[in-house]
Design an enzyme around this catalytic site. Sequence first.
Site, mmCIF file in Angstrom:
data_model
loop_
_atom_site.group_PDB
_atom_site.id
_atom_site.type_symbol
_atom_site.label_atom_id
_atom_site.label_comp_id
_atom_site.label_asym_id
_atom_site.label_seq_id
_atom_site.Cartn_x
_atom_site.Cartn_y
_atom_site.Cartn_z
ATOM 1 N N TRP A 21 6.602 -48.127 -21.830
ATOM 2 C CA TRP A 21 7.591 -47.275 -22.507
ATOM 3 C C TRP A 21 8.942 -47.403 -21.796
ATOM 4 O O TRP A 21 9.002 -47.508 -20.581
ATOM 5 C CB TRP A 21 7.149 -45.807 -22.453
ATOM 6 N N VAL A 62 8.004 -44.857 -16.563
ATOM 7 C CA VAL A 62 9.143 -43.977 -16.857
ATOM 8 C C VAL A 62 8.653 -42.921 -17.832
ATOM 9 O O VAL A 62 8.185 -43.256 -18.920
ATOM 10 C CB VAL A 62 10.297 -44.762 -17.520
ATOM 11 N N ILE A 63 8.730 -41.673 -17.430
ATOM 12 C CA ILE A 63 8.317 -40.569 -18.301
ATOM 13 C C ILE A 63 9.535 -39.659 -18.475
ATOM 14 O O ILE A 63 10.028 -39.086 -17.497
ATOM 15 C CB ILE A 63 7.130 -39.785 -17.700
ATOM 16 N N GLY A 120 10.889 -32.516 -26.047
ATOM 17 C CA GLY A 120 10.995 -31.105 -26.406
ATOM 18 C C GLY A 120 9.683 -30.350 -26.380
ATOM 19 O O GLY A 120 9.629 -29.171 -26.736
ATOM 20 N N HIS A 135 4.320 -32.054 -23.586
ATOM 21 C CA HIS A 135 3.655 -33.342 -23.375
ATOM 22 C C HIS A 135 4.063 -33.978 -22.041
ATOM 23 O O HIS A 135 3.243 -34.552 -21.324
ATOM 24 C CB HIS A 135 4.042 -34.282 -24.532
ATOM 25 N N PHE A 189 4.168 -45.494 -5.523
ATOM 26 C CA PHE A 189 4.456 -44.564 -6.626
ATOM 27 C C PHE A 189 5.870 -44.815 -7.134
ATOM 28 O O PHE A 189 6.850 -44.310 -6.586
ATOM 29 C CB PHE A 189 4.291 -43.128 -6.128
HETATM 30 C C1 DLZ Z 1 2.881 -40.430 -25.624
HETATM 31 C C2 DLZ Z 1 3.898 -40.761 -24.582
HETATM 32 C C3 DLZ Z 1 5.131 -40.080 -24.568
HETATM 33 C C4 DLZ Z 1 5.463 -39.010 -25.542
HETATM 34 N N1 DLZ Z 1 6.080 -40.378 -23.657
HETATM 35 C C5 DLZ Z 1 5.813 -41.334 -22.738
HETATM 36 C C6 DLZ Z 1 6.785 -41.657 -21.750
HETATM 37 O O1 DLZ Z 1 7.910 -41.130 -21.694
HETATM 38 N N2 DLZ Z 1 6.454 -42.608 -20.827
HETATM 39 C C7 DLZ Z 1 5.242 -43.253 -20.826
HETATM 40 O O2 DLZ Z 1 5.011 -44.091 -19.935
HETATM 41 N N3 DLZ Z 1 4.324 -42.975 -21.758
HETATM 42 C C8 DLZ Z 1 4.575 -42.053 -22.703
HETATM 43 N N4 DLZ Z 1 3.641 -41.750 -23.647
HETATM 44 C C9 DLZ Z 1 2.404 -42.579 -23.746
HETATM 45 C C10 DLZ Z 1 1.250 -42.137 -22.819
HETATM 46 O O3 DLZ Z 1 1.507 -42.507 -21.473
HETATM 47 C C11 DLZ Z 1 -0.043 -42.842 -23.270
HETATM 48 O O4 DLZ Z 1 0.150 -44.233 -23.290
HETATM 49 C C12 DLZ Z 1 -0.514 -42.386 -24.645
HETATM 50 O O5 DLZ Z 1 -0.671 -40.991 -24.682
HETATM 51 C C13 DLZ Z 1 -1.852 -43.068 -25.053
HETATM 52 O O6 DLZ Z 1 -2.870 -42.729 -24.118
#
Ligand code: DLZ
Length: 159
Positions: free
Chosen positions: A25, A80-81, A85, A88, A113
């Site tokens: 992502w 990267v997460i 809103g 999750h 990490f």
């Molecule tokens: C579903 C999801 C969302 C909303 N955002 C991210 C993100 O910002 N970064 C990331 O690495 N993964 C995201 N995912 C996907 C989850 O990590 C995962 O791949 C899915 O929920 C399927 O298991």
Amino acid sequence: MSGAGSPEVTVDGTGLSVVILAASWHTVVMDGLIAGARRECDRLGAAHRLVRVPGSFELPVAAQEFADDPAVDAVVCLGVIIRGGTPHFEFVASATTDGLTRVALDTRTPVGFGILTTDNEQQALDRAGLEGSVEDKGAEAAAAAIATARLLATSRGRG
Ligand code: DLZ
């Protein structure tokens, strides 16, 4: 958490084998993190290969697989997460963090990490080791994993 004060790592990574495990992502930021981790492995002399997983949530189970392999000295996890809103973000971020902590302790293999958990994309870009970034979290994660792998190898009498 401030990135100021990150140490300069000068450890010798020669002879160590590193898996760089990267989520998919947020492509531009991920490209920066991966490039930084690769550069740092090269600078310290560690052999490395890249493996991709879909999202950060998948990092722990894949990290466990590679960390279980005696031929692998360290796993560097990159992701990267970005906060959205809904709650999750908290679930994915804490599952990833807790999972990777468990993998490192259960397998006794260092896990770098390199997961960015940010409020927005700009904060992630600032830490991605790209041109104009102020921090290089992929490189930092690789340096920490290699330094810890060297420490453990020495402690186990393997150099
Ligand atoms: C579903 C999801 C969302 C909303 N955002 C991210 C993100 O910002 N970064 C990331 O690495 N993964 C995201 N995912 C996907 C989850 O990590 C995962 O791949 C899915 O929920 C399927 O298991």
